[in-house]
Design a protein around this motif. Structure first.
Motif, PDB file in Angstrom:
ATOM      1  N   ARG A   1     -11.399   9.946  24.558  1.00  0.00           N
ATOM      2  CA  ARG A   1     -10.595   9.498  23.411  1.00  0.00           C
ATOM      3  C   ARG A   1     -10.008  10.700  22.697  1.00  0.00           C
ATOM      4  N   PRO A   2      -8.683  10.721  22.460  1.00  0.00           N
ATOM      5  CA  PRO A   2      -8.074  11.836  21.735  1.00  0.00           C
ATOM      6  C   PRO A   2      -8.481  11.832  20.259  1.00  0.00           C
TER       7      PRO A   2
ATOM      8  N   LEU B   1     -10.058  16.360  23.018  1.00  0.00           N
ATOM      9  CA  LEU B   1     -10.407  15.132  23.726  1.00  0.00           C
ATOM     10  C   LEU B   1     -11.912  14.914  23.648  1.00  0.00           C
TER      11      LEU B   1
ATOM     12  N   SER C   1      -8.409  14.632  16.602  1.00  0.00           N
ATOM     13  CA  SER C   1      -7.606  15.726  16.062  1.00  0.00           C
ATOM     14  C   SER C   1      -8.052  17.078  16.604  1.00  0.00           C
TER      15      SER C   1
ATOM     16  N   THR D   1       3.628  10.749  25.375  1.00  0.00           N
ATOM     17  CA  THR D   1       2.181  10.532  25.368  1.00  0.00           C
ATOM     18  C   THR D   1       1.686  10.300  26.785  1.00  0.00           C
TER      19      THR D   1
ATOM     20  N   TYR E   1      -7.868  21.259  23.097  1.00  0.00           N
ATOM     21  CA  TYR E   1      -6.485  21.100  23.542  1.00  0.00           C
ATOM     22  C   TYR E   1      -5.928  22.409  24.104  1.00  0.00           C
TER      23      TYR E   1
ATOM     24  N   GLU F   1      -3.279  14.956  19.166  1.00  0.00           N
ATOM     25  CA  GLU F   1      -3.495  13.509  19.005  1.00  0.00           C
ATOM     26  C   GLU F   1      -2.413  12.918  18.127  1.00  0.00           C
ATOM     27  N   GLN F   2      -1.886  11.784  18.559  1.00  0.00           N
ATOM     28  CA  GLN F   2      -0.859  11.098  17.769  1.00  0.00           C
ATOM     29  C   GLN F   2      -1.073   9.597  17.915  1.00  0.00           C
TER      30      GLN F   2
ATOM     31  N   ARG G   1      -3.455   8.522  20.635  1.00  0.00           N
ATOM     32  CA  ARG G   1      -3.095   8.836  22.014  1.00  0.00           C
ATOM     33  C   ARG G   1      -2.914  10.342  22.188  1.00  0.00           C
ATOM     34  N   LEU G   2      -2.994  10.792  23.427  1.00  0.00           N
ATOM     35  CA  LEU G   2      -2.757  12.195  23.743  1.00  0.00           C
ATOM     36  C   LEU G   2      -1.260  12.443  23.780  1.00  0.00           C
TER      37      LEU G   2
END
Length: 261
Positions: A240-241, A246, A243, A181, A142, A158-159, A162-163
């Motif tokens: 895929r995001p 990506l 923790s 996001t 990130y 990541e949340q 999602r990014l």
């Protein structure tokens, strides 16, 4: 009776000792074969690691020394058969230069399956080594991605799968915290696009100009991610995001691997 019993007992003991000696010799032989098998596999793994290192250098990229593991046991029977179950290649701290923008991949793991290489190819060092399928999984940090966006105070993470983005933005003279996001898409050519379409900011003035400025900021951080060229003809299929960054998943089929060229 005692002498007769002792006479019968001695041949039995000799037979048991002979059996024990035979078992020990078999175990030693198996151990030597296992050691020889692992030594041969180690030589091949070092050769593949050297070739991967050269390929990375050709792409103007850098990484820690490749970690190579040839799967399947025994290795020597795979050499005779000319087909290897699996070759795994692990790369760490991969950095490349794409259009002047640095993209960091803390990890890039490559898994080649059903690798064909004839015995003649192994002996001569000439010919093709071809993997039926190759799968790669890498991580874009990130921090590296935020550096590409080049906005002061911008943070990514990541949340909910999602990014997510958080950034301070000046709108109509007010310092607001923008959150939202991104939609992530991957084209057929393996290009990754980030689109921030739904940003919000607490305290945003309820006037059209404020919303326009926020939308303009969203467009300014919506980019096509400049990924470095991946080895082994890998093409990105999914992003895929997670923790830690990506996660990029890529694959390829019928890929030449010049590990013995």
């Amino acid at each position: 009776m005692t002498e007769e019993y002792a006479y019968q007992e001695r041949p039995r003991r000799r037979g048991r000792r002979a059996l024990v000696v035979l078992l020990v010799l078999l175990l030693v032989l198996v151990g030597l074969l296992v050691v020889a098998d692992r030594v041969a596999a180690g030589v091949a793994e070092r050769a593949i690691a050297d070739q991967v290192r050269q390929e990375i250098a050709k792409q103007d990229a850098q990484s820690s020394p490749p970690e190579v593991e040839i799967g399947g046991f025994p290795f020597l029977t795979q050499v005779l058969d000319g087909r290897y179950e699996r070759i795994s290649i692990g790369l760490r701290e991969v950095r490349g230069s794409v259009q002047g923008d640095a993209v960091a991949l803390p990890t890039l793991d490559v898994d080649a399956r059903d690798v064909a290489a004839s015995l003649d190819t192994i002996r001569s060092g000439q010919g093709d080594v071809v993997a039926e399928t190759v799968n790669g999984t890498g991580i874009i940090s990130y921090d590296s991605l935020a550096a590409l966006l080049d906005r002061e105070g911008l943070r990514l993470g990541e949340q909910g799968g999602r990014l997510a983005v958080t950034a301070p933005v000046d709108i109509l003279g007010q310092r607001l915290t923008v959150t939202g996001t991104a939609d992530i898409t991957v084209s057929e050519q393996g290009k990754v696009a980030l689109r921030f379409n739904n940003l919000t900011a607490e305290g945003l003035p309820n006037v059209p100009l404020a919303r326009t400025l926020l939308n303009n900021y969203a467009q300014s951080i919506s980019i096509d991610v400049p990924l470095p060229d991946l080895p082994f003809q890998l093409r990105v299929r999914e992003v895929r995001p997670l923790s830690e960054g990506l996660q990029v998943t890529a694959d390829a089929s019928n890929v030449p691997i010049n590990a013995v060229s």
